[in-house]
Structures are given as structure tokens and as C-alpha cells.
Design a protein around this motif. Sequence first.
Motif, PDB file in Angstrom:
ATOM      1  N   ALA A 124       0.840  -1.198   0.000  1.00  0.00           N
ATOM      2  CA  ALA A 124       0.000   0.000   0.000  1.00  0.00           C
ATOM      3  C   ALA A 124       0.875   1.248   0.000  1.00  0.00           C
ATOM      4  CB  ALA A 124      -0.910  -0.014   1.225  1.00  0.00           C
ATOM      5  N   LEU A 125       0.516   2.217  -0.818  1.00  0.00           N
ATOM      6  CA  LEU A 125       1.280   3.463  -0.884  1.00  0.00           C
ATOM      7  C   LEU A 125       0.951   4.358   0.304  1.00  0.00           C
ATOM      8  CD1 LEU A 125       0.823   4.303  -4.675  1.00  0.00           C
ATOM      9  CD2 LEU A 125       2.856   3.337  -3.580  1.00  0.00           C
ATOM     10  N   ARG A 126       1.969   5.090   0.750  1.00  0.00           N
ATOM     11  CA  ARG A 126       1.782   6.089   1.801  1.00  0.00           C
ATOM     12  C   ARG A 126       1.892   7.478   1.179  1.00  0.00           C
ATOM     13  NH1 ARG A 126       5.722   2.482   4.055  1.00  0.00           N
ATOM     14  NH2 ARG A 126       7.294   4.046   3.496  1.00  0.00           N
ATOM     15  N   ALA A 127       1.478   8.452   1.923  1.00  0.00           N
ATOM     16  CA  ALA A 127       1.520   9.824   1.404  1.00  0.00           C
ATOM     17  C   ALA A 127       2.940  10.232   1.027  1.00  0.00           C
ATOM     18  CB  ALA A 127       0.941  10.785   2.434  1.00  0.00           C
ATOM     19  N   ASP A 128       3.924   9.782   1.819  1.00  0.00           N
ATOM     20  CA  ASP A 128       5.307  10.178   1.516  1.00  0.00           C
ATOM     21  C   ASP A 128       5.889   9.408   0.332  1.00  0.00           C
ATOM     22  OD1 ASP A 128       5.387   7.777   2.844  1.00  0.00           O
ATOM     23  OD2 ASP A 128       7.004   8.323   4.215  1.00  0.00           O
ATOM     24  N   ASP A 129       5.181   8.395  -0.158  1.00  0.00           N
ATOM     25  CA  ASP A 129       5.641   7.668  -1.347  1.00  0.00           C
ATOM     26  C   ASP A 129       5.429   8.482  -2.616  1.00  0.00           C
ATOM     27  OD1 ASP A 129       6.540   5.264  -0.177  1.00  0.00           O
ATOM     28  OD2 ASP A 129       4.480   4.533  -0.019  1.00  0.00           O
TER      29      ASP A 129
ATOM     30  N   VAL B 259       7.859   8.283  -5.846  1.00  0.00           N
ATOM     31  CA  VAL B 259       7.447   7.768  -7.151  1.00  0.00           C
ATOM     32  C   VAL B 259       7.619   8.839  -8.227  1.00  0.00           C
ATOM     33  CG1 VAL B 259       5.507   6.846  -8.476  1.00  0.00           C
ATOM     34  CG2 VAL B 259       5.862   6.116  -6.107  1.00  0.00           C
ATOM     35  N   ARG B 260       7.324  10.075  -7.885  1.00  0.00           N
ATOM     36  CA  ARG B 260       7.519  11.173  -8.843  1.00  0.00           C
ATOM     37  C   ARG B 260       8.977  11.297  -9.238  1.00  0.00           C
ATOM     38  NH1 ARG B 260       8.606  14.450 -12.061  1.00  0.00           N
ATOM     39  NH2 ARG B 260       7.553  16.410 -12.560  1.00  0.00           N
ATOM     40  N   ALA B 261       9.883  11.172  -8.273  1.00  0.00           N
ATOM     41  CA  ALA B 261      11.314  11.225  -8.577  1.00  0.00           C
ATOM     42  C   ALA B 261      11.736  10.017  -9.407  1.00  0.00           C
ATOM     43  CB  ALA B 261      12.109  11.286  -7.279  1.00  0.00           C
ATOM     44  N   ARG B 262      11.133   8.873  -9.123  1.00  0.00           N
ATOM     45  CA  ARG B 262      11.449   7.671  -9.892  1.00  0.00           C
ATOM     46  C   ARG B 262      11.008   7.840 -11.346  1.00  0.00           C
ATOM     47  NH1 ARG B 262       9.733   2.184  -7.074  1.00  0.00           N
ATOM     48  NH2 ARG B 262      11.317   2.963  -5.632  1.00  0.00           N
TER      49      ARG B 262
END
Length: 203
Positions: free
Chosen positions: A103-108, A112-115
Amino acid sequence: MHACRVAEKIGIGRVLVPSGAGVGSAIGFLRAPVGYEVVRSLYQRFSSFDVDAVNALLADMRSEAMAVVAEGAFGAATTETRTAYMRYVGQGHEIPVPLPARALRADDVAVVRARYDQEYTKFYDRPVPGSDVEIMSYAVAVTTVPVAVDGPVAAGDASAPDVPPAGTRLVRDTTTGEVSPWSVFDRTALAPGARVAGPAIIA
């Protein structure tokens, strides 16, 4: 027989006959991991990313994939991969970006954007600073963990004991037209390094 004729024509002096040569693709199919991939659309932008909606979608996709794989996995361990297909707003093609298999968290979201920028750079050399990114679809793949197999047995030395033929068979030589008895050898009885006198049939 066929392999040796081909080798003879193109100047190859050694032919390797693997176990199960005639059914190699069937063996590969049966040993291949059981897998299933689910792909669904859910439009999102990083500027207004809805973590809860994405998690609900991915969880449902995972359940679907797991249910399908379970029917053929017979309790085998599984592994899961998640992918998001993203692009800069206004572009015509997405690129795949791996997501954490949880499950994704808010800080992910920032991670993910940087990835995405890293993956985009691999394709197009550099990212586009300040541009928003849109996610068009998601994929969840579940597969069984492949079972480790032993590597090929190294060819032994030339001192491997001779193996008597299991019988003979009359064969017409396609080059000369001559019919003569050929020795027939049982493939499972041949140890690494074993040599047989040809012409012969390995059965």
C-alpha cells in the motif's frame, strides 16, 4: 540423425543432444512460473494524487491476480510487481515506472515522482522540470517463484565406459541410399563423456 546431417553440411564437429530434446518446449511450459497480470485505468496527476483511491484499485487488482494464480500455483510461493504508466501532461506516450508492492503512503508520492524522472531520463536523456505528470493506468502482476534447477552437467572425460547399444534398426542413408543396421542407444544410459560409434541413433 537430423542434427548430425546439418552439422556435417556446415562443418560442425560436435553436437550436443539435451535430455528431452523432442519435447523441450513442453518441458519449458510445464516448468515456467504461473503468472497473471491485471491492468486497469485510473487517471491521476501528482499535483492532486489520491493515495486512497490508488491503493483501493491496486488492492483489488492484486486480489484478482492472486485468485487466478492460486488455481495453478498449488500453494507455491508468489512474487508481486506493480507498475504505473506515466507521462508528462500533454505527451502521447507513457513509460512504465515500478511501484512498491505494498500500500502506498503519502510520503511515497514524492518518491514515485522522482522515480518517474529517473525512468524518463533513461529514455529521453533528461527530465522536464516543472511539468506535472499524469498516471494513465496501473498493472499488477503476480507470479510463482521459479524453482531452482540444476545446471547442465559438465562433459566428462573420454574415459567414460562404453555403453552397449539397446538394439539395431535398419536405416536408409539419405546420402548414399544404402540400407544398413544402425546401433540404437538409450539416451538415459549415456553418462557425460560417453562416446558411441556412428552412424547411430540416440533414442
